[in-house]
Design an enzyme around this catalytic site. Structure first.
Site, PDB file in Angstrom:
ATOM      1  CB  ILE A   1      -1.056  -0.010   1.240  1.00 39.48           C
ATOM      2  CG1 ILE A   1      -0.394  -0.036   2.682  1.00 39.48           C
ATOM      3  CG2 ILE A   1      -2.103  -1.179   1.265  1.00 39.48           C
ATOM      4  CD1 ILE A   1      -1.192  -0.130   3.793  1.00 39.48           C
ATOM      5  N   GLY A   2       2.234   1.080  -0.253  1.00 36.56           N
ATOM      6  CA  GLY A   2       2.817   2.163  -0.648  1.00 36.56           C
ATOM      7  C   GLY A   2       4.442   2.064  -0.107  1.00 36.56           C
TER       8      GLY A   2
ATOM      9  N   GLY B   1       8.796   4.193   0.323  1.00 37.59           N
ATOM     10  CA  GLY B   1       9.729   5.393   0.478  1.00 37.59           C
ATOM     11  C   GLY B   1      11.250   4.930   0.184  1.00 37.59           C
ATOM     12  N   GLY B   2      11.506   6.108   0.618  1.00 37.81           N
ATOM     13  CA  GLY B   2      13.005   5.523   0.277  1.00 37.81           C
ATOM     14  C   GLY B   2      13.950   4.750   1.055  1.00 37.81           C
ATOM     15  CG  MET B   3      15.827   5.186   4.059  1.00 37.57           C
ATOM     16  SD  MET B   3      16.404   5.429   5.541  1.00 37.57           S
ATOM     17  CE  MET B   3      17.331   3.637   6.196  1.00 37.57           C
TER      18      MET B   3
ATOM     19  CB  VAL C   1       3.451   0.452   3.962  1.00 39.81           C
ATOM     20  CG1 VAL C   1       2.738   0.726   4.923  1.00 39.81           C
ATOM     21  CG2 VAL C   1       4.768   1.776   4.387  1.00 39.81           C
TER      22      VAL C   1
ATOM     23  CE  LYS D   1       6.687   3.316   7.698  1.00 35.13           C
ATOM     24  NZ  LYS D   1       7.384   5.106   8.224  1.00 35.13           N
TER      25      LYS D   1
ATOM     26  CG  ASP E   1       8.577  15.162   8.909  1.00 31.91           C
ATOM     27  OD1 ASP E   1       8.060  16.360   7.890  1.00 31.91           O
ATOM     28  OD2 ASP E   1       8.167  13.560   7.718  1.00 31.91           O
TER      29      ASP E   1
END
Length: 744
Positions: free
Chosen positions: A19-20, A22-24, A27, A42, A136
Site C-alpha cells: 500500500i506504499g 518510501g525511500g527506505m 508498507v 513497514k 515532521d
C-alpha cells in the site's frame, strides 16, 4: 526483498497487498491471524538491511512511538528482526491523508478544520508529554479514518527532547518546516506547534503560506517572509481562529504557544463559540475514502550547501591551513564512509530519511545515475588536485631536475606542460596557470558559481540591498570580465539581497474588495487611502488600480514600510442622477405622488408626534446625496401624528398584610412558598399584569406585607386589583380590589 501476497511473517502476519513505498521502506497491508485483525507492516528495504546504522534509524520510529498510547496517534504493535528482514507492525488506518482530503475539497469548513486540528493537537500533546518531538508535522502524516478519527503518523525523524542537537542539516518537509529547523538549529515542542500552524493555515485557506521554486527559496521564506493572514484568502475565518494560527507561525519560538495543549484549549473555545458547537473528536466529517495504494509524501532534508545559503554562511575564502588540509585530504586514501559515498547514496542523508518519497516520484532520477554522478565527482576532484600539484610545483620549484621529489621524470613532464599555451581572441597568450575572467554579473548565484568553477576560480560573496536586481542575482564582480587572472584566484561578487521595500506588483490588489485590500496593506504595515470613482467594467467596491505615494519612477510598485498607498475603488458605471423632490410639509398622499413623478419610490416610513406639523404631513425626509439620487432610488420620510395628547393619570394605594397560615393551617412554619404580588387590569377584554413585588420564598408562618402607596393605572381606567400569586403554579392566593383616582 519484495513480499508477495500470501507470504507469512512469524507464522502470524499474512501479507495481503503493498500500500506504499518510501525511500527506505515499503508498507504492506497484512492480517494478524493470532488476533484476527488487519495491520500495516513497514519493512526496511533489502539494500539497507545490512547496515546497522540504517537498521537503528529504522527502529527509531518504533522506539519513539511504541510508548505512545493515544487515540490520535497511530499505534505501534511490534518491531521484529527476522534474519535480514526488519519490520514494524502498526495500526492500519483505512482512510486517506489530510493532504488528500484538503486537495479534494479545496479548503475545509471552519468547524471541520478546528475539529481536525484539535485531534491533531491532542495527539502531538501526548507525544510531547513523553518528551518526544515529531519534527515532521504535516497533512501527509495525518490520517483520517472512515469514522472521522484523525491520527498522527510517521515518527520516523522524531527525537527525544533530551537528545536534541544542533546539526548541519535540517530535516522535515520544507513547506511546513519551522524557521529554527530550516536554519539547522535546536528543535523543541514549539517547532511542532509551528508546523501545526502551517497545517491549519492550509486547511482553512487551501493554500500554503510559502511557495518557491527551490528548497532554499521556501526555507528562506519561512525565515524572512511575512505570513499573509488567512482571512485574506478566506474571509469566513473567525478572528479568534486567525489569531491562533498566526501565533503558532510566529518566526521566533518564544512568541509562539509554549505548549500544544494551549493550542488545543484555544481551538476548543473557537469550536464552542457563538457560531455553534461540534464534537472535538471523530464523527461528522464527510470524508471520501481513497482507493489508491500510495500513502507517502516525502520528507526533505536540506543539504549542508542549501543550509549554508539559508544562513548566509557560504564559505568566502579559505585560509592557507584549511586549504592545505583540504588538498591533503583529496590525495589520501578515502575512508570507508567516503568510499560508501562514492559508490552509493549519501549515507548521512539516508540516516535521516526513514521514509522518503517513492523512487518513482523523485523527479525521474534513477539511483544508478546518482552513483555515476558521485563517481564523476571523485574523478573531477582527482583532476583538480593534479592541476594544483603542477601549479604549485612551478611556483615552489618542487620538481627541478636532480633535486625534485620525483626526480628527472617529473622534471621532463613539467617542462612539457609549460610548452602548452592558450591564445585569446585579442591575440594575448595565456599559459595553463591563467584564465580570462568570465562575465557573471547579472547571473543567478548558482549559475555564477558553476561558471567560475568551470574556469578554475574561487568565489567570495558580499550582499547588498537592491531595488533593481532580483534577489540572489549578481550585481557586480571584481575582477571585471575579460581580465586575465591566475587560476584559483578569488572573485568577489556582490549579490543582491533584493529590495528592503515591499513590492506590491505581486499582491494582486486590483480586483480585490476594498476591505480585503485595506486589511492586506495594514498587515504589511502600510497605510491605505481610498478614493472612489466611476468605472464601467469593475464591480462597485473593488480596487481599480493603486498608486504609491512619492514612488520612484523606476519602481512604481515598491513602497517602504509605513508608506502610503492610494487605492482607487470603483463606484460602478456612470449613471445620470435625478433630483430629489422636497416632501416636507406635504401630505403623505401628495408626497407619494411626487416621488412617482420623479421616478422614485417610498422607502422606510414612520410616524411621530409633532407640535407644529399637522397630522398626516411629512415632517422630514432622507435619501440621496446633495439632493441627487439614482433613478428608482428610495426616499425615507417621517409623517406627523400631530401634537401629543397627554393622558389622564390614575393612581391607587393599598396597605394590608396576607397571612399564609390561613391557607396552610397547622405546621405552617415548616412549609415554604415562592410568592409574588402583581397588579391586574382588563383592557378591551384582555388581561394585563404588572409585577409589584418580585417572586420570593417565605415560610407559611410569615405575614406577607401588601403595602403600596402609589400604584399607577396601566390602561387609564379607575378599576383593578392586587393579586398575591403562587409563583410556582401561577395560582392566585388572594385578590384585593383597587379603585384608582385621577391625578393632575
Amino acid at each position: 526483498m519484495m513480499l508477495r501476497p500470501g507470504v507469512f511473517l512469524q507464522d502470524r502476519y499474512e501479507i495481503l497487498e503493498q500500500i506504499g513505498s518510501g525511500g527506505m521502506s515499503v508498507v504492506y497491508k497484512a492480517k494478524c491471524h493470532k488476533l484476527n485483525r488487519l495491520v500495516a507492516i513497514k519493512v526496511l528495504k533489502e539494500e539497507f538491511s545490512s547496515d546497522s546504522n540504517f537498521v537503528s534509524k529504522f527502529k527509531m520510529e518504533a522506539q519513539a512511538a511504541a510508548g505512545l498510547s493515544h487515540p490520535n496517534i497511530v499505534s505501534v504493535y511490534d518491531v521484529i528482526d527476522e534474519g535480514k528482514l526488519h519490520y514494524i507492525v502498526m495500526e492500519l488506518i483505512e482512510g486517506i491523508t489530510l493532504k488528500t482530503y484538503i486537495g479534494r475539497k479545496g479548503r475545509l469548513e471552519i468547524k471541520e478544520s478546528v475539529g481536525i486540528a484539535i485531534q491533531v493537537a491532542q495527539g502531538i500533546a501526548a507525544a510531547h508529554e513523553q518528551h518526544i518531538i515529531h519534527r515532521d508535522i504535516k497533512p501527509q502524516n495525518m490520517l483520517i479514518s472512515k469514522d472521522g478519527k484523525v491520527k498522527v503518523a510517521d515518527f520516523g525523524i522524531a527525537r527525544a527532547v533530551s537528545a536534541q542537537t544542533l546539526t548541519s542539516s535540517a530535516m522535515g518537509s520544507v513547506h511546513y518546516i519551522s524557521p529554527e529547523q530550516a536554519r539547522g538549529g535546536f528543535s523543541d515542542v514549539r517547532s511542532d506547534i509551528y508546523s501545526l500552524g502551517i497545517t491549519m493555515y492550509e486547511m482553512v485557506t487551501g493554500k500554503l503560506p510559502f511557495e518557491g521554486d527551490t528548497t532554499v527559496a521556501i526555507a528562506l521564506a519561512h525565515l524572512e517572509n511575512v505570513v499573509v493572514p488567512p482571512s485574506v484568502y478566506n474571509p469566513e475565518i473567525p478572528v479568534s481562529l486567525e489569531r491562533i494560527i498566526l501565533q503558532c507561525v510566529e518566526k521566533k519560538p518564544e512568541n509562539r504557544y509554549e505548549h500544544v495543549n494551549q493550542v488545543a484549549g484555544d481551538l476548543m473555545k473557537v469550536l464552542m463559540g457563538p457560531e455553534g458547537t461540534q464534537e472535538a473528536e471523530g464523527g461528522g466529517l464527510n470524508i471520501p475514502i481513497s482507493t489508491g495504494k500510495k500513502m507517502s509524501d516525502h520528507t526533505v532534508e536540506i543539504s549542508p550547501r542549501e543550509l549554508a545559503q539559508i544562513n548566509g554562511r557560504i564559505p568566502k575564502r579559505e585560509d592557507s591551513a584549511r586549504r592545505q588540509a583540504r588538498e591533503t585530504a583529496a590525495t589520501r586514501k578515502p575512508s570507508a564512509r567516503e568510499d560508501y559515498r562514492r559508490t552509493g547514496r549519501k549515507k548521512w542523508e539516508l540516516e535521516e530519511e526513514l521514509d522518503e518519497e517513492p523512487e518513482e516520484e523523485r523527479g525521474g532520477v534513477h539511483p544508478q545515475i546518482e552513483r555515476i554522478l558521485a563517481v564523476t565527482g571523485v574523478v573531477t576532484s582527482v583532476i583538480i588536485v593534479a592541476v594544483l600539484v603542477v601549479v604549485f610545483s612551478r611556483l615552489g620549484g618542487l620538481f627541478q631536475a636532480g633535486t625534485g621529489l620525483l626526480g628527472k621524470e617529473t622534471e621532463s613532464q613539467t617542462q612539457a606542460s609549460t610548452a602548452d599555451v592558450t591564445v585569446s581572441g585579442d591575440g594575448e597568450s595565456l599559459d595553463d596557470t591563467q584564465v580570462r575572467m568570465p562575465r557573471v554579473a547579472g547571473l543567478p548565484i548558482g549559475e555564477a558559481e558553476n561558471q567560475l568553477k568551470e574556469n578554475y576560480l574561487k568565489i567570495q560573496y558580499e550582499y547588498v540591498d537592491s531595488d533593481d536586481v532580483k534577489k540572489g542575482d549578481i550585481i557586480s564582480q571584481n575582477p571585471e570580465p575579460g581580465q586575465v587572472v591566475s587560476r584559483w584566484s578569488t572573485v568577489t561578487v556582490v549579490v543582491s539581497n533584493g529590495t528592503d521595500k515591499i513590492d506590491l506588483s505581486g499582491m494582486g490588489l486590483e480586483g480585490l474588495e476594498v476591505s480585503v485590500a485595506t486589511k492586506y496593506l495594514e498587515n504589511q504595515k502600510l497605510l491605505a487611502d481610498v478614493t472612489e470613482e466611476e468605472h464601467e467594467t469593475v464591480e462597485a467596491g473593488r480596487v481599480i488600480r493603486y498608486e504609491v505615494n512619492q514612488a520612484d519612477p523606476g519602481h512604481p510598485s515598491l513602497v517602504p514600510e509605513g508608506g502610503l498607498v492610494h487605492l482607487y475603488v470603483s463606484k460602478g458605471p456612470h449613471v445620470e442622477l435625478v433630483p430629489v423632490p422636497n416632501l416636507e410639509g406635504k401630505t403623505e398622499e401628495d408626497a407619494i405622488a411626487m416621488l412617482g413623478e420623479a421616478g422614485l419610490v417610498p422607502g422606510n416610513t414612520r410616524t411621530e408626534h409633532h407640535e407644529s406639523v399637522p397630522k398626516g404631513c411629512v415632517i422630514s425626509q432622507s435619501g440621496g446625496t446633495d439632493g441627487m439620487i439614482l433613478p428608482g432610488g428610495a426616499i425615507d420620510y417621517v409623517v406627523s401624528l400631530g401634537p401629543e395628547v397627554r393622558k389622564q393619570r390614575y393612581v391607587a394605594s393599598i396597605d394590608t398584610v396576607y397571612d399564609l397560615s390561613n391557607l396552610i393551617g397547622p405546621g405552617a412554619n415548616s412549609a415554604s412558598f415562592t410568592v409574588m404580588v402583581r397588579l391586574h387590569q382588563v383592557t378591551n377584554g384582555q388581561d394585563e399584569y404588572k409585577t409589584l413585588t418580585e417572586p420570593r420564598t417565605i415560610t407559611g408562618d410569615i405575614l406577607l406585607p401588601v403595602s403600596y402607596t402609589s400604584i399607577e393605572s396601566m390602561n387609564g381606567t379607575d378599576v383593578g386589583e392586587v393579586e398575591v400569586v403562587d409563583a410556582a403554579s401561577g395560582a392566585v392566593l388572594k385578590s384585593y380590589p383597587l379603585t384608582f383616582f385621577p391625578m393632575d
